[in-house]
Scaffold this motif. Structure first.
Motif, PDB file in Angstrom:
ATOM      1  N   SER A  41      46.621  46.176  39.548  1.00 48.21           N
ATOM      2  CA  SER A  41      46.167  45.932  40.912  1.00 48.21           C
ATOM      3  C   SER A  41      46.472  47.136  41.798  1.00 48.21           C
ATOM      4  N   SER A  55      34.197  43.827  39.722  1.00 50.13           N
ATOM      5  CA  SER A  55      34.306  42.493  39.114  1.00 50.13           C
ATOM      6  C   SER A  55      35.412  41.669  39.774  1.00 50.13           C
ATOM      7  N   GLY A  56      36.446  42.347  40.325  1.00 48.28           N
ATOM      8  CA  GLY A  56      37.512  41.624  41.016  1.00 48.28           C
ATOM      9  C   GLY A  56      36.971  40.865  42.223  1.00 48.28           C
ATOM     10  N   TYR A  63      35.878  37.394  41.153  1.00 51.71           N
ATOM     11  CA  TYR A  63      36.974  36.415  41.005  1.00 51.71           C
ATOM     12  C   TYR A  63      37.543  36.049  42.384  1.00 51.71           C
ATOM     13  N   ARG A  64      37.556  37.007  43.283  1.00 48.38           N
ATOM     14  CA  ARG A  64      38.030  36.729  44.641  1.00 48.38           C
ATOM     15  C   ARG A  64      37.079  35.760  45.361  1.00 48.38           C
ATOM     16  N   VAL A  82      44.311  34.493  43.541  1.00 49.89           N
ATOM     17  CA  VAL A  82      43.222  34.903  42.635  1.00 49.89           C
ATOM     18  C   VAL A  82      43.647  34.969  41.172  1.00 49.89           C
ATOM     19  N   SER A  83      44.903  35.291  40.900  1.00 54.07           N
ATOM     20  CA  SER A  83      45.312  35.379  39.489  1.00 54.07           C
ATOM     21  C   SER A  83      45.333  34.004  38.819  1.00 54.07           C
ATOM     22  N   SER A 128      41.572  33.180  38.252  1.00 48.99           N
ATOM     23  CA  SER A 128      40.924  34.008  37.226  1.00 48.99           C
ATOM     24  C   SER A 128      41.503  33.762  35.832  1.00 48.99           C
ATOM     25  N   ARG A 152      36.359  32.354  33.812  1.00 54.37           N
ATOM     26  CA  ARG A 152      36.203  33.639  33.099  1.00 54.37           C
ATOM     27  C   ARG A 152      34.891  33.666  32.324  1.00 54.37           C
ATOM     28  N   GLY A 192      37.718  46.476  36.756  1.00 56.11           N
ATOM     29  CA  GLY A 192      38.347  45.153  36.664  1.00 56.11           C
ATOM     30  C   GLY A 192      39.572  45.177  35.786  1.00 56.11           C
ATOM     31  N   ARG A 193      39.735  44.104  34.975  1.00 55.75           N
ATOM     32  CA  ARG A 193      40.914  43.995  34.115  1.00 55.75           C
ATOM     33  C   ARG A 193      40.538  43.893  32.637  1.00 55.75           C
ATOM     34  N   ASP A 194      39.325  43.404  32.370  1.00 63.70           N
ATOM     35  CA  ASP A 194      38.923  43.150  30.975  1.00 63.70           C
ATOM     36  C   ASP A 194      37.547  43.742  30.677  1.00 63.70           C
ATOM     37  N   ILE A 195      37.169  44.757  31.428  1.00 63.69           N
ATOM     38  CA  ILE A 195      35.807  45.286  31.265  1.00 63.69           C
ATOM     39  C   ILE A 195      35.671  46.013  29.919  1.00 63.69           C
ATOM     40  N   ARG A 201      50.758  39.567  40.600  1.00 62.06           N
ATOM     41  CA  ARG A 201      49.430  39.663  39.961  1.00 62.06           C
ATOM     42  C   ARG A 201      49.491  40.455  38.656  1.00 62.06           C
ATOM     43  N   ASP A 211      48.253  38.714  35.377  1.00 60.30           N
ATOM     44  CA  ASP A 211      47.072  39.307  34.726  1.00 60.30           C
ATOM     45  C   ASP A 211      47.378  39.785  33.303  1.00 60.30           C
ATOM     46  N   ARG A 252      48.242  36.205  30.974  1.00 57.30           N
ATOM     47  CA  ARG A 252      47.374  35.025  30.806  1.00 57.30           C
ATOM     48  C   ARG A 252      46.855  34.980  29.370  1.00 57.30           C
TER      49      ARG A 252
END
Ligand code: DC
Length: 233
Positions: free
Chosen positions: A9, A31-32, A35-36, A104-105, A108, A114, A134-137, A185, A189, A192
């Motif tokens: 983040s 992409s965040g 989710y926001r 948001v975490s 998401s 997801r 993002g986080r998983d792109i 976060r 993140d 998860r």
């Protein structure tokens, strides 16, 4: 060309992604922000989501709710940047507030959320000329992306940058609130169950703690030209 930029983040992913998209005339998708936007909708409509404390969230059927959530990006003519719309309304400002950031975490991490967002992100790629952050792109959304960058920076630098960004936008926060939010976060993140934040094996690490914005952009442009050389294009 698809460029995937993942990372922790507030380490400047969107700043770099926007600059690269502009330079190379690619679309940019945050992409965040998606989710926001879902989190903002859940908060506004009282949809349960805090799994650990809220037992109702375990049995909740998210599909009908998600069917009522329409997320799209529209270009802001003045800035040339895509902004997020939730059910036809521009929510760029609302989704950056601390209430959304603090929740948001949790949202998401929900499987159905997801699944729906990843599907939408893959649809948005269209013919495939884009930068998405993002986080998983690089791990889940586009595992075959042409270039994957994984960004990080020290927590102190990230807190400082995010604090100034929000204050400039007129959002009232303290550095302490920001720091706590970033730490929680990062933890959520990376821990998860589904698509946790991690560096893809073939991603290039970019630690920008001591780098200027221009140096970071140049780092990615160099990575692109190395890639092209190695492919002989
Ligand atoms: O990029 P951001 O800080 O605006 O993202 C907000 C949150 O959304 C982040 O804490 C985790 C989640 N997120 C995610 O799970 N997967 C993504 N691809 C992008 C964001």
């Amino acid at each position: 060309m698809i460029i995937a930029i993942d990372g922790y983040s507030s380490c400047g992913k969107s700043t770099v992604a926007k600059a690269i998209a502009k330079r190379l005339k690619l679309s940019y998708i945050d992409s965040g922000a998606m989710y926001r936007a879902v989190t903002y909708y859940f908060l506004k409509h009282g949809v349960p989501f805090k799994q650990a404390s809220d037992q109702t969230a375990f049995a909740y059927d998210y599909k009908p709710v998600l069917n009522n959530i329409h997320i799209e990006f529209r270009i802001n003519d003045a800035s040339g940047i895509a902004e997020v719309y939730l059910n036809g309304a521009n929510v760029e400002k609302e989704i950056r507030n601390m209430e959304v950031s603090d929740n948001v975490s949790h949202v998401s991490a929900i499987h159905e959320v997801r699944q729906r967002m990843v599907w939408l992100q893959q649809q948005m790629a269209g013919k495939g000329n884009l930068v998405m952050d993002g986080r998983d792109i690089g791990t889940t959304v586009f595992p075959n992306a042409d270039l994957k960058i994984f960004m990080t920076a020290s927590p102190e630098v990230r807190t400082y940058r995010r604090y100034h960004e929000l204050i400039e936008k007129g959002i009232k926060v303290t550095p302490d609130e920001i720091r706590k939010n970033l730490e929680s976060r990062d933890y959520e993140d990376t821990h998860r169950e589904e698509s946790p934040l991690r560096k893809a094996d073939d991603a290039i690490l970019l630690d920008n703690t001591f780098m200027t914005r221009d140096e970071q952009v140049q780092f990615v442009l160099d990575a692109i030209s190395n890639l092209k050389k190695s492919l002989n294009v």
